[in-house]
Write a protein that holds these residues in place. Structure first.
Motif, short mmCIF file in Angstrom:
data_model
loop_
_atom_site.label_atom_id
_atom_site.label_comp_id
_atom_site.label_asym_id
_atom_site.label_seq_id
_atom_site.Cartn_x
_atom_site.Cartn_y
_atom_site.Cartn_z
N ILE A 199 1.06 -1.11 0.01
CA ILE A 199 -0.06 0.04 0.16
C ILE A 199 0.92 1.15 -0.01
CG2 ILE A 199 -1.47 1.33 1.41
CD1 ILE A 199 -2.80 -1.50 2.43
N SER B 244 -0.04 -7.28 -5.00
CA SER B 244 -1.34 -6.81 -4.87
C SER B 244 -0.90 -5.42 -4.62
CB SER B 244 -2.25 -7.15 -3.90
OG SER B 244 -3.38 -6.39 -3.78
N LEU B 245 -1.24 -4.06 -5.45
CA LEU B 245 -0.73 -2.88 -5.20
C LEU B 245 -1.89 -1.88 -5.06
CD1 LEU B 245 1.70 -0.80 -5.17
CD2 LEU B 245 1.62 -0.89 -7.70
N GLN B 246 -1.70 -0.94 -4.29
CA GLN B 246 -2.76 0.05 -4.13
C GLN B 246 -2.01 1.40 -4.01
OE1 GLN B 246 -5.45 -0.52 -0.91
NE2 GLN B 246 -6.97 -0.65 -2.22
N VAL B 247 -2.21 2.34 -4.67
CA VAL B 247 -1.51 3.44 -4.71
C VAL B 247 -2.50 4.81 -4.64
CG1 VAL B 247 0.20 5.10 -5.98
CG2 VAL B 247 0.50 2.80 -6.03
N SER B 248 -2.28 5.32 -3.58
CA SER B 248 -3.25 6.53 -3.24
C SER B 248 -2.98 7.78 -4.18
CB SER B 248 -3.30 7.34 -1.85
OG SER B 248 -3.80 6.40 -1.15
#
Lengths: 155, 127
Positions: free
Chosen positions: A94, A109-113
């Motif tokens: 994250i 699994s990648l989450q970018v704000s």
């Protein structure tokens, strides 16, 4: 593993360790603390200070005041600070708004704000598209196979 | 984690809001599922694309839907990707959704990436 950590840590960090239960396998580098070296076998690593070296920990938390130079690998990684180097995540990576990353990222699994700054190569693990040669994942698997065994022995 | 969750929601609200406005008031090009194009597309306002294209795509707002496949370069101000891209992307605001598959170079000012997307790319940040 623990003795290695102690060698590398400052007095400030030892104080923090007295605070926390010795069994918790937690490393906490407070804001303003500078540390150089290698963290290995930790379950949770919270970095609010400056670190250069290597982190091998299942949970890595680089806070917004944290600065990291080097390689980090783990399963759940959260980045809110500055990173220069490689990030290798087995599960969730994250990247928060305040993050600034320069280097190579390998992720499952990648989450970018929105607002995060990333510069460098991003690779998905186990992807057909991947640029990674086949040998790389095998080497990394070996590393992670060894790690849980060490942890069990300590218990 | 909780702070992050609230940020994510805000971004989504903004993007959906923009699309509604675009559809009603601005020139809006919609290319459906079964369309295949060899060549380039250029538009001023809004492209909604769900087909296959081999070539370049240029517009201020580009929305690549889940069935879309682009082999070539994409340039725009606001780009939302839900489909597959094999090529370079140049965007001010780039939104990568969970169904996206991307291979190539990405140049951006602002980015957000949803969980589940498959990305093999080199990122270049410019402010």
């Amino acid at each position: 593993m623990n003795s290695e950590e102690n060698k590398n840590s400052n007095r400030d960090e030892e104080l923090v360790q007295e605070y926390v239960d010795n069994d918790s396998k937690t490393v906490n580098v407070g804001a303003g603390v500078r540390i150089e070296g290698r963290i290995d076998g930790a379950e949770v690593s919270d970095i609010s200070g400056t670190m250069s070296g290597t982190i091998n920990s299942s949970n890595i938390n680089l806070k917004s005041s944290g600065i990291f130079n080097g390689d980090m690998s783990g399963s759940d990684i959260t980045i809110s600070g500055n990173v220069e180097g490689d990030i290798n995540s087995d599960q969730y990576l994250i990247v928060n708004q305040s993050a600034n990353i320069k280097g190579t990222i390998e992720y499952s699994s990648l989450q970018v704000s929105y607002g995060a700054k990333i510069q460098g190569i991003i690779r998905h693990k186990g992807s057909v598209h991947s640029y990674t040669p086949n040998l790389d994942p095998i080497e990394k698997e070996d590393k992670f196979e060894n790690q849980p065994n060490d942890v069990e022995e300590d218990v | 984690m909780s702070i992050f969750g609230s940020n994510e929601k805000k971004v989504e609200e903004k993007t959906t809001f923009n699309f509604d406005i675009d559809r009603e008031n601005i020139n809006h090009s919609n290319l459906a599922k079964d369309i295949k194009i060899h060549g380039s597309i250029e538009a001023k306002d809004y492209i909604d694309f769900d087909g296959h294209i081999t070539g370049t795509v240029k517009s201020s707002t580009i929305h690549l839907k889940p069935n879309s496949y682009v082999k070539g370069n994409i340039t725009g101000d606001t780009i939302t990707i839900e489909g597959e891209v094999d090529g370079d992307i140049h965007a001010k605001d780039l939104h990568i959704k969970s169904t996206a598959k991307i291979k190539g170079n990405i140049r951006y000012n602002n980015i957000d990436i949803q969980n589940g997307s498959i990305i093999n790319a080199e990122f270049f940040y410019s402010s």
